[in-house]
Design an enzyme around this catalytic site. Structure first.
Site, short mmCIF file in Angstrom:
data_model
loop_
_atom_site.label_atom_id
_atom_site.label_comp_id
_atom_site.label_asym_id
_atom_site.label_seq_id
_atom_site.Cartn_x
_atom_site.Cartn_y
_atom_site.Cartn_z
N GLU A 51 -117.29 -8.94 66.89
CA GLU A 51 -117.67 -10.36 66.87
C GLU A 51 -119.13 -10.55 67.29
O GLU A 51 -119.56 -10.00 68.30
CB GLU A 51 -116.72 -11.10 67.84
CG GLU A 51 -116.88 -12.62 67.85
CD GLU A 51 -115.87 -13.29 68.78
OE1 GLU A 51 -114.84 -12.68 69.13
OE2 GLU A 51 -116.12 -14.44 69.18
N ASP A 108 -119.17 -15.78 65.12
CA ASP A 108 -118.82 -16.85 66.06
C ASP A 108 -120.04 -17.79 66.12
O ASP A 108 -120.13 -18.75 65.33
CB ASP A 108 -118.49 -16.22 67.44
CG ASP A 108 -118.26 -17.23 68.56
OD1 ASP A 108 -118.53 -18.41 68.38
OD2 ASP A 108 -117.82 -16.82 69.66
#
Ligand code: OSB
Ligand code: MG
Length: 369
Positions: free
Chosen positions: A214, A239
């Site tokens: 991420e 993200d």
């Protein structure tokens, strides 16, 4: 309906433990609770769960208070609207400030759910009765502490483990977890701590069969992520880079990720979350719901949106008491021993708000009408 009053509560519940990521340590996390009252007697609550400092995204708790009061409230007070789509048109002139918008937007979704006497899940188009959840484990002082927490959460049923990483706290943590627990569902979150120059670290991480990595690169980047994704087989999950459905479209076009973490707060609410969900579904990009250490109020909206079909990976949904000594709802959600959280079927938030607790932990209150 029309909004006749907005009340903002800056609330700080003491934390049980601090939470460290590559951008810093969160020792206290005030949040903004937004209460919306309509001319026809409905009341809704939402949460603007930005961090107290601008290290994740530029928005902070205090900036949310200011922007809600000074710019958002005047655009929506006493204006007629029927749907969240119509409400959001009033907010269109305001660039960014997604966490601030989300507090208001969520409160209006709650009101619409109460008005229509249908659960949030139902009005959002959700289909799941329960959602899979995982834990996000912050950076610890020692490997042992991390391994102990992994072992505890696996035994409690959490369906995947996410480890926060940063330079010098990456390969060795992942390696230690793989050595001890084998091929458990494992992912890492760098919170934008690396650059393309760190390619060797990513090549090494690539050998550990991670579910995803991420936000490895800059918080506002799409292009470098696209370069990196071509060089590694581990799926990149964005993200920080995705603030809107337009950002998602560009990331998909450039093949910058294979997965998107949709946090309602980061993208400006549930309507934008749904748009990103739908676009990703059409393009075979799986999504999941991240968290911002919300209280039980914000978490309730995260649970509802996670019931949509393309939310296919476990959500960051640690129970509120992992982080805070108390909560703003009377009985919060529960993670069962298989790592599922039930999606409420009642109209409204699905959880009972405890206004006494809002008063107990209140730091600042603003009433706008
Ligand atoms: O990047 O997902 C993140 C918490 C604060 C800021 C950013 C992040 C996080 C988390 C915690 O990982 C997720 C949660 O709310 O449980
Ligand atoms: Mg993240």
């Amino acid at each position: 309906m029309k909004i006749k009053k907005i009340t903002l509560y800056k609330v700080a519940i003491p934390m049980v433990t601090s939470f460290t990521t590559s951008f810093g340590t969160i020792y206290e996390k005030p949040t903004v609770v937004v209460k919306v009252e309509t001319n026809d007697g409905f009341v809704g609550f939402g949460e603007s769960a930005a961090l107290p400092f601008p290290f994740y995204k530029p928005e902070t708790t205090d900036i949310c208070m200011l922007v809600l009061k000074k710019y958002i409230a005047p655009l929506v007070l006493n204006k007629e609207f029927k749907t969240v789509e119509e409400l959001m048109i009033f907010l269109k002139p305001i660039k960014n400030h997604n966490f601030a918008k989300t507090g208001l937007e969520n409160a209006v979704w709650m009101i619409i759910s109460l008005k229509e006497k249908k659960s949030l899940k139902k009005i959002l188009g959700g289909i799941k009765n329960k959602i899979p959840v995982g834990e996000s484990i912050g950076i610890k002082k020692t490997l042992e502490e991390t391994l102990d927490e992994v072992s505890l959460r696996l035994s409690q049923g959490f369906q995947r483990i996410k480890i926060k990483i940063q330079p010098n706290w990456d390969v060795r943590v992942v390696e230690a977890i793989r050595n001890k627990y084998g091929d458990i569902p494992l992912m890492v979150d760098a919170n934008s701590a690396y650059t393309l120059e760190d390619i060797n670290i990513f090549k090494t991480l690539d050998k550990f069969n991670l579910m995803m990595i991420e936000q490895p690169l800059a918080d506002d980047d799409i292009i470098d992520h696209s370069v990196l994704q071509k060089k590694i087989k581990t799926p990149i999950c964005l993200d920080e880079s995705i603030l809107s459905v337009e950002d998602a479209r560009k990331a998909i076009y450039l093949k910058a990720c294979q997965i998107i973490n949709i946090k309602p707060g980061r993208v400006g609410g549930l309507l934008e979350s749904k748009k990103i969900h739908d676009l990703c579904q059409k393009n075979n990009i799986g999504v999941w719901c991240g968290g911002m250490l919300e209280t039980g109020i914000g978490r309730a909206f995260n649970i509802a949106i996670s019931s949509l079909p393309n939310y296919m990976y476990p959500a960051d949904m640690s129970p509120v008491n992992f982080f805070y000594k108390d909560d703003l709802v009377k009985e919060s959600f529960f993670v069962d021993n298989k790592g599922f959280v039930e999606v409420p079927n009642k109209p409204g938030l699905g959880f009972e708000i405890d206004e006494r607790k809002i008063r107990k932990y209140l730091i600042e209150k603003l009433e706008i009408s």
